[in-house]
Design a protein around this motif. Structure first.
Motif, mmCIF file in Angstrom:
data_model
loop_
_atom_site.group_PDB
_atom_site.id
_atom_site.type_symbol
_atom_site.label_atom_id
_atom_site.label_comp_id
_atom_site.label_asym_id
_atom_site.label_seq_id
_atom_site.Cartn_x
_atom_site.Cartn_y
_atom_site.Cartn_z
ATOM 1 N N ARG A 1 6.362 9.594 12.980
ATOM 2 C CA ARG A 1 5.160 9.670 13.818
ATOM 3 C C ARG A 1 5.429 10.355 15.150
ATOM 4 O O ARG A 1 4.491 10.826 15.797
ATOM 5 C CB ARG A 1 4.607 8.269 14.082
ATOM 6 N N GLU A 2 6.699 10.378 15.591
ATOM 7 C CA GLU A 2 7.029 10.963 16.895
ATOM 8 C C GLU A 2 6.586 12.429 16.985
ATOM 9 O O GLU A 2 5.876 12.801 17.915
ATOM 10 C CB GLU A 2 8.524 10.817 17.182
ATOM 11 N N PRO A 3 7.012 13.298 16.025
ATOM 12 C CA PRO A 3 6.508 14.679 16.106
ATOM 13 C C PRO A 3 4.994 14.756 15.951
ATOM 14 O O PRO A 3 4.355 15.643 16.518
ATOM 15 C CB PRO A 3 7.230 15.398 14.950
ATOM 16 N N ASP A 4 4.426 13.802 15.186
ATOM 17 C CA ASP A 4 2.963 13.784 15.071
ATOM 18 C C ASP A 4 2.329 13.480 16.420
ATOM 19 O O ASP A 4 1.304 14.067 16.785
ATOM 20 C CB ASP A 4 2.528 12.729 14.046
ATOM 21 N N LEU B 1 4.745 6.330 2.093
ATOM 22 C CA LEU B 1 3.915 5.635 3.081
ATOM 23 C C LEU B 1 3.589 6.630 4.184
ATOM 24 O O LEU B 1 4.501 7.172 4.813
ATOM 25 C CB LEU B 1 4.636 4.417 3.655
ATOM 26 N N GLU B 2 2.284 6.860 4.360
ATOM 27 C CA GLU B 2 1.822 7.904 5.286
ATOM 28 C C GLU B 2 2.461 9.222 4.852
ATOM 29 O O GLU B 2 2.299 9.648 3.723
ATOM 30 C CB GLU B 2 2.147 7.527 6.735
ATOM 31 N N THR B 3 3.230 9.880 5.739
ATOM 32 C CA THR B 3 3.839 11.164 5.377
ATOM 33 C C THR B 3 5.335 11.021 5.137
ATOM 34 O O THR B 3 6.067 12.010 5.144
ATOM 35 C CB THR B 3 3.609 12.182 6.510
ATOM 36 N N THR B 4 5.800 9.782 4.917
ATOM 37 C CA THR B 4 7.224 9.524 4.716
ATOM 38 C C THR B 4 7.476 9.114 3.268
ATOM 39 O O THR B 4 6.714 8.342 2.692
ATOM 40 C CB THR B 4 7.708 8.412 5.666
ATOM 41 N N GLN B 5 8.559 9.654 2.704
ATOM 42 C CA GLN B 5 8.920 9.335 1.322
ATOM 43 C C GLN B 5 10.395 8.952 1.244
ATOM 44 O O GLN B 5 11.253 9.612 1.843
ATOM 45 C CB GLN B 5 8.657 10.533 0.412
ATOM 46 N N ASN C 1 0.812 -1.232 0.000
ATOM 47 C CA ASN C 1 0.000 0.000 0.000
ATOM 48 C C ASN C 1 0.842 1.277 0.000
ATOM 49 O O ASN C 1 0.416 2.313 0.521
ATOM 50 C CB ASN C 1 -0.963 0.026 1.185
ATOM 51 N N CYS C 2 2.031 1.189 -0.582
ATOM 52 C CA CYS C 2 2.835 2.392 -0.774
ATOM 53 C C CYS C 2 2.405 3.075 -2.078
ATOM 54 O O CYS C 2 2.028 2.411 -3.043
ATOM 55 C CB CYS C 2 4.322 2.054 -0.854
ATOM 56 N N ARG C 3 2.494 4.377 -2.099
ATOM 57 C CA ARG C 3 2.287 5.122 -3.341
ATOM 58 C C ARG C 3 3.630 5.159 -4.071
ATOM 59 O O ARG C 3 4.647 5.560 -3.500
ATOM 60 C CB ARG C 3 1.781 6.539 -3.049
ATOM 61 N N VAL C 4 3.617 4.775 -5.327
ATOM 62 C CA VAL C 4 4.855 4.667 -6.094
ATOM 63 C C VAL C 4 4.821 5.683 -7.226
ATOM 64 O O VAL C 4 3.823 5.809 -7.947
ATOM 65 C CB VAL C 4 5.036 3.249 -6.656
ATOM 66 N N SER C 5 5.937 6.400 -7.404
ATOM 67 C CA SER C 5 6.043 7.364 -8.502
ATOM 68 C C SER C 5 7.511 7.484 -8.878
ATOM 69 O O SER C 5 8.380 6.848 -8.278
ATOM 70 C CB SER C 5 5.478 8.727 -8.078
ATOM 71 N N VAL C 6 7.790 8.326 -9.879
ATOM 72 C CA VAL C 6 9.165 8.526 -10.337
ATOM 73 C C VAL C 6 9.503 9.998 -10.223
ATOM 74 O O VAL C 6 8.703 10.866 -10.601
ATOM 75 C CB VAL C 6 9.333 8.056 -11.797
ATOM 76 N N SER C 7 10.676 10.309 -9.673
ATOM 77 C CA SER C 7 11.134 11.688 -9.583
ATOM 78 C C SER C 7 11.338 12.251 -10.986
ATOM 79 O O SER C 7 12.007 11.641 -11.830
ATOM 80 C CB SER C 7 12.446 11.749 -8.802
ATOM 81 N N THR C 8 10.753 13.415 -11.235
ATOM 82 C CA THR C 8 10.810 13.994 -12.588
ATOM 83 C C THR C 8 12.202 14.503 -12.953
ATOM 84 O O THR C 8 12.471 14.741 -14.132
ATOM 85 C CB THR C 8 9.806 15.148 -12.702
ATOM 86 N N TRP C 9 13.089 14.666 -11.996
ATOM 87 C CA TRP C 9 14.434 15.150 -12.317
ATOM 88 C C TRP C 9 15.466 14.030 -12.256
ATOM 89 O O TRP C 9 16.166 13.738 -13.218
ATOM 90 C CB TRP C 9 14.820 16.264 -11.352
ATOM 91 N N LEU D 1 12.001 1.609 5.691
ATOM 92 C CA LEU D 1 10.890 2.540 5.476
ATOM 93 C C LEU D 1 9.981 2.599 6.694
ATOM 94 O O LEU D 1 9.578 3.682 7.139
ATOM 95 C CB LEU D 1 10.092 2.118 4.236
ATOM 96 N N TYR D 2 9.667 1.442 7.274
ATOM 97 C CA TYR D 2 8.806 1.423 8.461
ATOM 98 C C TYR D 2 9.470 2.155 9.634
ATOM 99 O O TYR D 2 8.794 2.826 10.421
ATOM 100 C CB TYR D 2 8.482 -0.017 8.864
ATOM 101 N N GLY D 3 10.791 2.002 9.737
ATOM 102 C CA GLY D 3 11.501 2.732 10.789
ATOM 103 C C GLY D 3 11.410 4.233 10.586
ATOM 104 O O GLY D 3 11.210 4.991 11.550
ATOM 105 N N TYR D 4 11.531 4.676 9.324
ATOM 106 C CA TYR D 4 11.385 6.098 9.029
ATOM 107 C C TYR D 4 9.970 6.579 9.369
ATOM 108 O O TYR D 4 9.784 7.685 9.895
ATOM 109 C CB TYR D 4 11.677 6.365 7.551
ATOM 110 N N VAL D 5 8.970 5.762 9.031
ATOM 111 C CA VAL D 5 7.581 6.123 9.341
ATOM 112 C C VAL D 5 7.394 6.264 10.845
ATOM 113 O O VAL D 5 6.767 7.216 11.325
ATOM 114 C CB VAL D 5 6.598 5.070 8.781
ATOM 115 N N TYR D 6 7.958 5.307 11.595
ATOM 116 C CA TYR D 6 7.859 5.361 13.058
ATOM 117 C C TYR D 6 8.500 6.645 13.595
ATOM 118 O O TYR D 6 7.927 7.329 14.451
ATOM 119 C CB TYR D 6 8.521 4.141 13.680
#
Length: 261
Positions: free
Chosen positions: A149-152, A91-95, A75-83, A141-146
């Protein structure tokens, strides 16, 4: 459980899933089944001008394709950097941006860069190849999401504290309004009671004056020894009528008992 405890449990469960054999990411080495985004990167090399350090080969394309398919299943959103031509996983607010390159030792390197800071390289080695470490990308990635979430959580806690403070302030304001209304009501009742007492005293004064007038008129009548001059009769009638007019007793009795006196 607190939000922090729930987030830790979420992280542990996600990592355990990635470490499970049933979720192992397998790389399809066939170039005919590449993910469309990988085909786009491979077939249009001039489109992404900032990707000079990126490395594309049948092997790297297969690895990238396997990662994209795995990201979509998670359930990650996948895209390509245009540059730069990085493949982006959101995933959530992490990229994180994913790309493959050759390091100084010409070893294939899978680089994961978090938007906003943070980077990890998965380097091919004689002991372990990148294909066997793809699940670690999602653990990262999950570690980054975690971490994100701390400031959230802190923001949520602050908002909850502000909400509590606002409720307390609103309750204090409401109670003050109630107290002010009660004071005004008490003051109004006190004023009305004082006005009633003043009216009662005024009635008593009028009653006393009416009695005094009657006594005065009676004294005049007695002292005149029954004389009946027109002036005397007129004056006695006027004095008695005045006493009757200012006497509050008949009106008060009527208001209290409903009887005409």
């Amino acid at each position: 459980m607190t939000d922090e405890e729930l987030d830790k449990q979420w992280l542990i469960e996600r990592c355990e899933e990635e470490e499970g054999a049933q979720n192992r990411i397998e790389v399809d080495k066939s170039t005919s089944n590449l993910h469309p985004l990988v085909s786009e990167l491979r077939d249009d090399p001039k489109r992404y001008e900032g990707r000079r350090s990126r490395y594309f080969s049948d092997r790297s394309n297969a690895i990238l394709s396997a990662l994209i398919h795995a990201a979509e299943r998670r359930n990650c959103r996948v895209s390509v950097s245009t540059w730069y031509g990085n493949v982006l996983f959101d995933l959530e607010t992490t990229q994180i941006g994913i790309y493959l390159r050759l390091n100084k030792e010409c070893r294939l390197t899978l680089t994961c860069e978090r938007t906003g800071g943070g980077r990890k390289d998965f380097v091919d080695s004689d002991r372990r190849q990148i294909e066997g470490r793809l699940n670690e990308v999602f653990i990262l990635l999950y570690g980054y999401v975690y971490d994100r979430r701390e400031p959230d959580r802190q923001l949520k806690a602050k908002r909850e504290q502000h909400a509590i403070a606002n409720r307390v302030y609103e309750e204090i304001t409401r109670q003050r309004a109630i107290d002010a209304t009660a004071r005004k009501l008490a003051e109004e009742q006190k004023r009305q009671e004082a006005a009633k007492e003043q009216a009662l005293l005024e009635e008593a004064r009028l009653w006393r004056d009416s009695q005094l007038l009657r006594s005065y008129a009676e004294s005049i009548r007695v002292l005149t020894n029954g004389q009946h001059s027109p002036e005397l009769v007129q004056w006695l009638e006027w004095a008695t009528a005045t006493a009757d007019r200012i006497d509050p007793v008949p009106k008060r009795v009527n208001s209290l008992c409903g009887e005409q006196v």
